[in-house]
Design an enzyme around this catalytic site. Structure first.
Site, short mmCIF file in Angstrom:
data_model
loop_
_atom_site.label_atom_id
_atom_site.label_comp_id
_atom_site.label_asym_id
_atom_site.label_seq_id
_atom_site.Cartn_x
_atom_site.Cartn_y
_atom_site.Cartn_z
CG HIS A 80 -10.64 -44.62 65.75
ND1 HIS A 80 -11.00 -44.94 64.47
CD2 HIS A 80 -9.30 -44.43 65.70
CE1 HIS A 80 -9.93 -44.94 63.69
NE2 HIS A 80 -8.88 -44.61 64.43
CG HIS A 82 -4.37 -42.81 66.37
ND1 HIS A 82 -3.85 -44.00 65.90
CD2 HIS A 82 -5.52 -42.60 65.67
CE1 HIS A 82 -4.64 -44.46 64.93
NE2 HIS A 82 -5.66 -43.63 64.78
CG ASP A 326 -8.85 -41.54 63.05
OD1 ASP A 326 -7.98 -42.06 63.77
OD2 ASP A 326 -8.80 -41.54 61.80
N GLY A 345 -3.84 -36.98 59.34
CA GLY A 345 -4.44 -37.02 60.67
C GLY A 345 -4.76 -35.66 61.23
ZN LIG Z 1 -7.69 -45.35 60.10
ZN LIG Z 2 -7.18 -44.03 63.39
#
Ligand SMILES: [Zn+2]
Ligand SMILES: [Zn+2]
Length: 452
Positions: A80, A82, A326, A345
């Site tokens: 996971h 980005h 993440d 984030g």
């Molecule tokens: Zn998420």
């Molecule tokens: Zn995410």
């Protein structure tokens, strides 16, 4: 819509070709819980493959790395991240994101589709994989959207996307809020395979919340996101997955009720897996009370100590299958705004091992072997080979100095963004070198200079 009609792509992961390693790592403590290794060995890598474990007499022309007093682990795999490509390259790109991953000991990562444009169509996915073939320093896989434009209304062409190389599907950043859509996606999963990874959140409960709903949000006067926003959706989706006998993966668990919901579903035989992030395992909303730092703003939010402990217990007892970062880069100017306005984030690839090691292994809360295993367990969930330190395996490993202390951010980041929630903290445990897909992809600067 016949998945057998189109040929499957040859490889689930793509990366830039690099010269295969010819290397001997001398005297490191090799710890691979899955391979059943825990001892001091020399490891010889020839042509990118693990050729010998023991005390090999290294042939001519093989570089030697001094691993004495250091640890050699199977490389980490993050299901996971980005990478922000295409469309948000000011935050991150394939090169910088995979450089950050390699610096954190990762040998493979799986990128989310909430890009611009969204990865919801086979043409976009194919060109992204082609770009990764030239730019990614370590192997990268991609998830595609469950719904078009991640809008939650209409399913993507899941079979076509699977044929184009999608490892699975997610609307991450958002929930699949309509139950009937999730049900349909699970029915298609039977035809085209692939994991359904779910960002669990009920928007009607999250509302305009910017942090965990609790005593800290009340004191600060900030709108809260209640833990039940996550756990009620997990319970709903587990029920749908059980009914359709589909397979779901719950992303970034944050609340104790969520751990209970996953445990209940597992006990009922639902095919459900879950991940937790280093920040949810080690930080709470109290960090926000100390300093209203936008780097501590993420979704799901940092919750309270009871929640954090439940995540640690869940990792220990197997309710939580793997650790996932993440990693969510944002540009400095995007985060340098009032807390309420900042995007959600935190980055996490470069600090994942060190944060968990410092906060959970050093104090004796979790065994090192468990953490090492959970940092690569995401591979199996994605249908990928799990890195192993064994003769004949492609070299995918990292050399770590457990005693090295470093201050996060002091020497900058490999990531293009610096929104790391651990910034300024002193962590113990430093990745010195990473070998991914048989090639040396990272060397810590000082280590590169002193290595013989
Ligand atoms: Zn998420
Ligand atoms: Zn995410």
């Amino acid at each position: 819509m016949n998945p057998a009609a189109l040929p499957k792509p040859a490889e689930p992961l793509v990366h830039r070709a690099q010269p295969p390693a010819d290397l001997v790592i001398r005297g490191a403590r090799v710890l691979d819980p899955r391979a059943g290794i825990d001892g001091v060995h020399d490891v010889l890598i020839r042509g990118g493959t693990i050729a010998e474990i023991g005390a090999p007499a290294a042939p001519e022309g093989v570089e030697s790395l001094d691993g004495e007093g250091k640890q050699l682990f199977p490389g980490f795999v993050d299901p996971h991240v980005h990478l922000r490509v295409p469309g948000q390259e000011h935050k991150e790109d394939l090169d910088s994101g995979t450089r950050a991953a390699a610096a954190g000991g990762f040998v493979a990562v799986v990128a989310m589709p909430n890009t611009d444009p969204v990865i919801d169509d086979a043409t976009v996915l194919r060109s992204l994989r082609e770009a990764a073939r030239h730019e990614a320093r370590i192997p990268v896989g991609f998830l595609a959207g469950v719904t078009r434009d991640l809008g939650g209304d209409a399913l993507t062409e899941m079979a076509e996307l699977a044929d184009a190389g999608a490892l699975g599907f997610t609307d991450d950043g958002r929930p699949v809020h309509r139950a009937a859509i999730l049900r349909k996606a699970l029915q298609y999963q039977r035809l085209c395979g692939g994991l359904l990874a779910l960002h669990e959140e009920d928007p009607s409960l999250s509302g305009v919340g910017v942090m965990h709903e609790g005593d800290v949000s009340a004191r600060l006067g900030l709108a809260g996101i209640p833990s039940i926003s996550e756990s009620t959706m997990i319970a709903r989706d587990a029920a749908i997955a059980g009914y359709e006998q589909g397979r779901i993966h719950i992303q970034h668990l944050s609340a104790h009720e969520s751990v209970e919901a996953v445990a209940d579903a597992k006990a009922r035989g639902v095919r459900i897996t879950a991940e937790a992030s280093p920040h949810h395992l080690t930080l709470t909303h109290d960090a926000i009370a100390e300093r209203l730092d936008t780097r501590l703003k993420m979704n799901p939010p940092l919750r309270d100590e009871l929640d954090r402990r439940a995540l640690v217990d869940g990792l220990r007892d197997g309710t939580i299958d793997c650790i996932a970062t993440d990693h969510a880069p944002h540009a400095r100017e995007e985060k340098e705004v009032p807390f309420e306005e900042a995007p959600m984030g935190t980055t996490g690839l470069e600090t994942a091992f060190a944060a968990v090691h410092t906060e959970l292994v050093v104090p004796g809360v979790l065994p090192l072997a468990l953490v090492v295993e959970k940092l690569s367990a995401g591979a199996a969930l994605m249908g990928l080979a799990v890195p192993r330190i064994a003769v004949g395996e492609p070299a995918a490993l990292c050399l770590v100095d457990l005693d090295a202390e470093w201050q996060v951010g002091e020497a900058g980041y490999e990531s293009r963004s610096e929104n790391c929630c651990f910034a300024g903290r002193t962590l113990r445990g430093r990745v010195l070198a990473t070998v991914a897909a048989g090639s040396v992809v990272y060397r810590e600067r000082a280590f590169a200079l002193t290595a013989a």
